[in-house]
Design a protein around this motif. Structure first.
Motif: not given
Length: 571
Positions: A239-265
Motif C-alpha cells: 500500500s502507498p502508506e506502508l510500501a517503504e517498509n517492504a523495499l528490502l524484502a522486495a529487493r531480496q525475494y527474487a534471489s531467494i526463489a529465482p525459479s518462481s515466476a511469481h517470486a520474480l514478479h
C-alpha cells in the motif's frame, strides 16, 4: 438442492472409501480415495540457477523421513504461490507415503490461495476431499491435527457460507495455533498470511497488515532466506502508506526463489507503490522470461497466466517512464496471444487493462472510443469487473471526442455490470465499478455544461477510490479518479485546484507520468513557476531513458530550458 445432494453424495463416497481402508489397515487411505481428488501430477520445472530454486524452509512432521525433502519443496512452492507445482509435490509425497496426513493438509492449502481469487467449486471439492482423507489418518501429532482443523474451518460448509467469513474463520484458527506453538515459525508465517487475507480492503489503518508485518519482520531476522517470510512482507506492506517498509524484502525475494515466476514478479508490487519504474521493468522482464520457460517445460497450451500478469505490470512501468515504443511493443505482443492457461481473473484483467491503459494514458481518445474486446479463450461473461474496464475506456474516449451518445451507451453497460456484481455479492468489485460510473457521469455532466455538479460527483468518486485499496492483480487503476479530477479542473481553468488534486494523487501513485506532468502544468498555469520546475524536473528524471518519447516530456524540457533554470528545488 440437487447440487447440494450431489456434493454430499460425492463427499460421502470419499468418506466410505477412507473408512473402509482405515478399518482394514488403520494406515493409509485406498487408492480409490486418493484418485478421487484428481490431484495435479508431473515434474517440477526449474527455470532458475541450479544452486537456488525456491528458497529454504523447515517443517518437522510425523511423516516418514524419506519424504522430508519433497515435503519441504512442496511447502516452499506453496509459500511462493506456485499452487499447481506445490500440489504436484504434495501428490508425490502422497504417492511415496500415503499415510502422511500433512500432505493432504498441503493439498487443501494449495486450493485455498488466500490472496488470489476465491477457490472455484472444483477446488473447494478437492480441498474438502483432502481434509476428509487427512482426518481419517491416525498417525498425526496434536500440532498437525490443529493445522488440519484450521484449514478445515475454511472449507466447512463452503456451499452455504461466503468466502470472507470462511477466511476469517481460518485467521482465528491460525491465531490459536500461533499462540499455542510459539516456537513454530511456520505457524507464525501462516498466521501472518491469514491476517493479510482477512484484512478489510476499506480499513485505512491497515491493522491486520501492520500486525502481520510485525510478526514477519521479527522472523526475517532469523529466516532471511525463507520464501514465505519475504513474500508475505511484500503483501503486508503493499500500500502507498506502508510500501517503504517492504523495499528490502522486495529487493531480496527474487534471489531467494529465482525459479518462481511469481517470486520474480512480486517485488514489482512494491516498486510500483514507490514509483521505482526501472526496478519494476527489470522485475517483470525476468518474471515473464521465467513464465515462458515454465510454459515450455510443462507443455502448457498457449501462454501461462503469470506471463500475462507480468505483462500488465511491465506495460504500466514502461508508460510511467515515457517508454511508449516499448509499451506498444508489449501491447502488440499481447494482441498476438489467443490462448492463455489457466483462464482466470489475472488473464482477463491483463487482456482488458493493458490496451485500455496504453490508450488512456496517452490520451488516444479516438482509439479508446473504438477499443474492442480481444478474441481469446476468455469467456468475458465470467469476468464482469474486467469487462467494465473496456467499457470505461470506450466511455472516456467517446466523451473526449464529443460523442456523448456513445458514452451514454457505455455508461449503461457499466451500470449493468455493477448490478451483476451487486447480485453476486462481490462488494469490492461492485464498488470499483461504481467509482468508474461516478467518474463517467461527472465527465458527461461537464461536457453538458453542468460544471458544479460534475465537480461534486468527481470529488465523490476520488474520495471513494482513496478509501479503497487497489486489488493486488493490478499495478494501478487504469485512470485514477483524482487524476481525472485534476484533468477536469485544468479544463475549467482552475489551475490551483488542479494542482492540489494532482499532488494528492501523487501521494498515492508516486512518480506517475501523467500525475507529474499534470502537476507541473497546473503549477505553470497558476504562475507557480518554482513548483512547476520541480515537477517538470522530476518528470524528466523519471523518464530519463533514451527511448522515452512523449509530447508532454518535450514540453517539460522546453519549460526547464526557457524558465526553469533558476529553480531546482522548492523552498
Amino acid at each position: 438442492m440437487r447440487k447440494v445432494l450431489n456434493k454430499v453424495s460425492e463427499l460421502l463416497c470419499v468418506f466410505l472409501l477412507v473408512f473402509v481402508s482405515c478399518r482394514e489397515k488403520n494406515k493409509a487411505p485406498t487408492s480409490e480415495a486418493i484418485n478421487s481428488m484428481n490431484l495435479k501430477v508431473g515434474e517440477i520445472p526449474f527455470c532458475g540457477p541450479a544452486d537456488k530454486q525456491f528458497g529454504a524452509v523447515g517443517f518437522g512432521t510425523s511423516c516418514s523421513e524419506k519424504i522430508q525433502k519433497e515435503f519441504e519443496l512442496a511447502l516452499a512452492l506453496l509459500h511462493s504461490f506456485e499452487y499447481d507445482e506445490a500440489e504436484k509435490m504434495f501428490a508425490k509425497v502422497i504417492d511415496l507415503a500415503p499415510d502422511c496426513m500433512m500432505a493432504y493438509w498441503g493439498v487443501a492449502m494449495c486450493n485455498y490461495h488466500p490472496l488470489w481469487a476465491p477457490p472455484s467449486q472444483s477446488e473447494l471439492k478437492k480441498g474438502s476431499k483432502a481434509i476428509i482423507i487427512a482426518k481419517s489418518l491416525t498417525s498425526k501429532s496434536k500440532r498437525e491435527s490443529d493445522y488440519l482443523d484450521a484449514i478445515a474451518s475454511f472449507y466447512k460448509n463452503w456451499d452455504k457460507i461466503d468466502h470472507r467469513t470462511r477466511s476469517l474463520r481460518f485467521e482465528k484458527a491460525m491465531e490459536v495455533i500461533y499462540k499455542e506453538y510459539q516456537n513454530d515459525k511456520e505457524a507464525a508465517i501462516f498466521y501472518a498470511l491469514s491476517l493479510i487475507a482477512a484484512a478489510n480492503p476499506a480499513d485505512k489503518t491497515f491493522e491486520n497488515q501492520r500486525k502481520a508485518g510485525s510478526i514477519l519482520n521479527e522472523l526475517y531476522r532469523q529466516e532471511p532466506n525463507h520464501p514465505g517470510v519475504v513474500h508475505y512482507i511484500i503483501h503486508a506492506y503493499d500500500s502507498p502508506e506502508l510500501a517503504e517498509n517492504a523495499l528490502l524484502a522486495a529487493r531480496q525475494y527474487a534471489s531467494i526463489a529465482p525459479s518462481s515466476a511469481h517470486a520474480l514478479h512480486m517485488p514489482s508490487h512494491i516498486f510500483t507503490r514507490l514509483g521505482l519504474w526501472s526496478e519494476s521493468v527489470k522485475s517483470n522482464l525476468e518474471s515473464i522470461a521465467s513464465a515462458q520457460c515454465y510454459a515450455e517445460q510443462t507443455g502448457i497450451k498457449g501462454h501461462w497466466d503469470e506471463e500475462l500478469h507480468g505483462l500488465d505490470y511491465l506495460v504500466y512501468a514502461y508508460l510511467q517512464k515515457g517508454e511508449n515504443v516499448l509499451a506498444k511493443k508489449e501491447c502488440d505482443y499481447l494482441q498476438s496471444i489467443q490462448v492463455a492457461n489457466p483462464v482466470n481473473f489475472k488473464v482477463a484483467y491483463a487482456f482488458a487493462a493493458v490496451p485500455a491503459r496504453y490508450l488512456l494514458e496517452n490520451k488516444l481518445w479516438k482509439e479508446a472510443a473504438g477499443l474492442q474486446i480481444q478474441k481469446t479463450n476468455v469467456n468475458w461473461n465470467d469476468y464482469p469487473w474486467q469487462r467494465a474496464i473496456l467499457h470505461f475506456a470506450r466511455l472516456l474516449g467517446s466523451i473526449h471526442i464529443g460523442n456523448l451518445d456513445s458514452a451514454r451507451v457505455e455508461l449503461k453497460q457499466l451500470n449493468s455490470i455493477h448490478d451483476i456484481l451487486v447480485n453476486q455479492k462481490d462488494e469490492y468489485k461492485a464498488n470499483q465499478v461504481l467509482i468508474q460510473i461516478k467518474a463517467s457521469e461527472a465527465w458527461l455532466l461537464f461536457k453538458e455544461g453542468q460544471e458544479d455538479e460534475a465537480l461534486k460527483l468527481l470529488y465523490v468518486a476520488a474520495d471513494m477510490e482513496d478509501k479503497t485499496e487497489k486489488h493486488p492483480v493490478t499495478p494501478g487503476e487504469v485512470m485514477p479518479a483524482r487524476e481525472l479530477l485534476g484533468d477536469m479542473l485544468l479544463q475549467m481553468d482552475k489551475s490551483a485546484e488542479a494542482l492540489i488534486a494532482y499532488e494528492a494523487d501523487l501521494k498515492k501513485h508516486p512518480n506517475r507520468f501523467n500525475g507529474l506532468y499534470g502537476a507541473g502544468l497546473a503549477a505553470e498555469k497558476s504562475n507557480q513557476i518554482e513548483r512547476a520546475a520541480f515537477y517538470y524536473r522530476k518528470l524528466i528524471a523519471i523518464a530519463n531513458s533514451p527511448g522515452a518519447s512523449r509530447p508532454e516530456l518535450e514540453a517539460a524540457k522546453m519549460f526547464i530550458k526557457k524558465k526553469g533554470a533558476l529553480y531546482s528545488t522548492i523552498r
